[in-house]
Design a protein around this motif. Sequence first.
Motif, PDB file in Angstrom:
ATOM      1  N   GLY A 107       0.721  -1.027  -0.161  1.00  0.00           N
ATOM      2  CA  GLY A 107      -0.135  -0.014  -0.108  1.00  0.00           C
ATOM      3  C   GLY A 107       0.489   1.075   0.026  1.00  0.00           C
ATOM      4  N   LEU A 108       0.122   1.938  -0.259  1.00  0.00           N
ATOM      5  CA  LEU A 108       0.847   3.632  -1.076  1.00  0.00           C
ATOM      6  C   LEU A 108       0.567   4.726   0.561  1.00  0.00           C
ATOM      7  N   LEU A 109       1.683   4.623   0.839  1.00  0.00           N
ATOM      8  CA  LEU A 109       1.457   6.561   1.405  1.00  0.00           C
ATOM      9  C   LEU A 109       1.790   7.500   1.230  1.00  0.00           C
ATOM     10  N   ILE A 110       1.567   8.843   1.334  1.00  0.00           N
ATOM     11  CA  ILE A 110       2.155   9.802   0.577  1.00  0.00           C
ATOM     12  C   ILE A 110       1.716  10.763   2.061  1.00  0.00           C
ATOM     13  N   ALA A 111       2.508  11.560   2.002  1.00  0.00           N
ATOM     14  CA  ALA A 111       3.013  12.379   2.881  1.00  0.00           C
ATOM     15  C   ALA A 111       3.380  13.853   2.564  1.00  0.00           C
ATOM     16  N   GLU A 112       2.828  14.788   3.237  1.00  0.00           N
ATOM     17  CA  GLU A 112       3.846  15.522   3.105  1.00  0.00           C
ATOM     18  C   GLU A 112       4.454  16.333   4.525  1.00  0.00           C
ATOM     19  N   THR A 113       5.976  16.367   3.881  1.00  0.00           N
ATOM     20  CA  THR A 113       7.160  17.001   4.515  1.00  0.00           C
ATOM     21  C   THR A 113       7.071  18.668   4.546  1.00  0.00           C
ATOM     22  N   ARG A 170      14.772   8.619   6.800  1.00  0.00           N
ATOM     23  CA  ARG A 170      15.934   8.274   7.777  1.00  0.00           C
ATOM     24  C   ARG A 170      15.021   7.010   8.650  1.00  0.00           C
ATOM     25  N   TYR A 171      13.538   7.366   8.763  1.00  0.00           N
ATOM     26  CA  TYR A 171      13.040   7.210   9.994  1.00  0.00           C
ATOM     27  C   TYR A 171      12.287   6.211   8.871  1.00  0.00           C
ATOM     28  N   ALA A 172      12.183   5.727   7.868  1.00  0.00           N
ATOM     29  CA  ALA A 172      10.850   4.852   7.093  1.00  0.00           C
ATOM     30  C   ALA A 172      11.916   3.671   6.777  1.00  0.00           C
ATOM     31  N   ARG A 173      12.170   3.795   7.613  1.00  0.00           N
ATOM     32  CA  ARG A 173      12.810   2.146   7.377  1.00  0.00           C
ATOM     33  C   ARG A 173      12.295   0.919   7.652  1.00  0.00           C
ATOM     34  N   GLY A 174      11.723   0.022   6.456  1.00  0.00           N
ATOM     35  CA  GLY A 174      11.601  -0.914   6.198  1.00  0.00           C
ATOM     36  C   GLY A 174      10.372  -0.638   5.528  1.00  0.00           C
ATOM     37  N   TRP A 175      10.162   0.676   4.715  1.00  0.00           N
ATOM     38  CA  TRP A 175       9.104   1.068   3.637  1.00  0.00           C
ATOM     39  C   TRP A 175      10.645   0.987   2.555  1.00  0.00           C
ATOM     40  N   GLU A 176       9.587   0.947   1.388  1.00  0.00           N
ATOM     41  CA  GLU A 176       9.999   1.684  -0.483  1.00  0.00           C
ATOM     42  C   GLU A 176       9.866   2.704   0.152  1.00  0.00           C
ATOM     43  N   GLN A 177      10.684   3.154  -0.968  1.00  0.00           N
ATOM     44  CA  GLN A 177      10.387   4.661  -1.296  1.00  0.00           C
ATOM     45  C   GLN A 177       9.555   4.583  -2.508  1.00  0.00           C
ATOM     46  N   ALA A 178       9.618   5.380  -3.028  1.00  0.00           N
ATOM     47  CA  ALA A 178       8.098   5.351  -4.667  1.00  0.00           C
ATOM     48  C   ALA A 178       7.773   6.824  -5.010  1.00  0.00           C
ATOM     49  N   GLY A 179       9.165   7.516  -4.438  1.00  0.00           N
ATOM     50  CA  GLY A 179       8.644   8.933  -4.988  1.00  0.00           C
ATOM     51  C   GLY A 179       9.166  10.557  -3.978  1.00  0.00           C
ATOM     52  N   GLN A 180       9.490  11.413  -4.924  1.00  0.00           N
ATOM     53  CA  GLN A 180       9.000  12.528  -3.198  1.00  0.00           C
ATOM     54  C   GLN A 180       9.552  13.641  -4.946  1.00  0.00           C
ATOM     55  N   TRP A 181       8.451  14.610  -4.507  1.00  0.00           N
ATOM     56  CA  TRP A 181       8.337  15.877  -5.463  1.00  0.00           C
ATOM     57  C   TRP A 181       8.190  16.817  -4.115  1.00  0.00           C
ATOM     58  N   SER A 182       8.079  17.902  -4.739  1.00  0.00           N
ATOM     59  CA  SER A 182       7.422  19.179  -5.094  1.00  0.00           C
ATOM     60  C   SER A 182       6.587  20.372  -5.494  1.00  0.00           C
ATOM     61  N   ALA A 183       6.281  20.755  -5.501  1.00  0.00           N
ATOM     62  CA  ALA A 183       5.503  21.834  -6.041  1.00  0.00           C
ATOM     63  C   ALA A 183       5.006  22.922  -5.167  1.00  0.00           C
ATOM     64  N   PHE A 234       6.850  16.383  -0.544  1.00  0.00           N
ATOM     65  CA  PHE A 234       5.783  14.947   0.175  1.00  0.00           C
ATOM     66  C   PHE A 234       6.720  14.068  -0.671  1.00  0.00           C
ATOM     67  N   VAL A 235       6.484  12.839  -0.168  1.00  0.00           N
ATOM     68  CA  VAL A 235       6.948  11.635  -0.210  1.00  0.00           C
ATOM     69  C   VAL A 235       5.681  10.629  -0.123  1.00  0.00           C
ATOM     70  N   ALA A 236       6.823   9.754  -1.538  1.00  0.00           N
ATOM     71  CA  ALA A 236       5.153   8.180  -1.747  1.00  0.00           C
ATOM     72  C   ALA A 236       6.557   7.414  -0.927  1.00  0.00           C
ATOM     73  N   LEU A 237       5.477   6.571  -0.042  1.00  0.00           N
ATOM     74  CA  LEU A 237       6.473   5.268   0.406  1.00  0.00           C
ATOM     75  C   LEU A 237       5.520   4.064   0.319  1.00  0.00           C
ATOM     76  N   ARG A 238       6.090   2.884   0.381  1.00  0.00           N
ATOM     77  CA  ARG A 238       4.760   1.851   0.182  1.00  0.00           C
ATOM     78  C   ARG A 238       5.681   1.113   1.214  1.00  0.00           C
TER      79      ARG A 238
END
Length: 239
Positions: free
Chosen positions: A148-154, A194-207, A212-216
């Motif tokens: 599943g996909l997590l989209i987080a605003e940083t 750094r905190y997202a141990r155990g997650w797969e990186q699925a992208g990051q972008w700015s607008a 934003f960061v996307a993790l799976r």
Amino acid sequence: MRTTVPPWAAAGSYAAALHAGRGPLFLRRDDGWLLPLEVERWCARPDAVDLEVLDRCEGAVLDVGCGPGRLVSELAARGRITLGIDVSDAAVAHTVRTGGRALRRSVFDPLPGEGRWDTVLLMDGNLGIGGDPDALLERLARLLRPGGLLIAETAPVDVDERAWVQVVDDAVTGAHTAGESFPWARLGTPALLRYARGWEQAGQWSAGGRCFVALRTRRASSNAEPPKSTALISSHLPR
């Protein structure tokens, strides 16, 4: 079921700001530093940056800390299965009035569809919830289906901060506080990764000055199925 409501969520100044659709409203650290809260943007229709985020969502979407519900309502208007959760009665009521589905719950409370959500949204500074990024990410992983996909605003700066804060509506004196201090965190993209141990990186972008960061979640065999119908979600809503 009734969640434990933090003092700020039940306070009049927060509810009044949502009702009026505008601030001023701030998070104030113990040392007096202020972070403006973007009430006007939260209460408006989704902007172009929000819409880009929503276009990236997959399947059934859970919006954690949905606030007045602009994203939940937009997804519902698109015919998507979506649910917002927030600890504020005022936020939940606003979401429902604008056509979204929402529950007054903490992300750490039992929730509908646990382990079956396709996407979780964590927008508008909500990475700060609870002041413990490790605990929050662990909880979100349990809400999502495998893969599943997590989209987080940083935060748009490189920061890794935990602090006790208050909601205030007076930047000069802080006289009108909205409850007691509560733990909060601010994370930039490097800190979240750094905190997202155990997650797969699925992208990051700015607008639009936002990041934003996307993790799976890790993919694994599971008998759990993602939510497939509105009936599944509505069956868990309070009557």
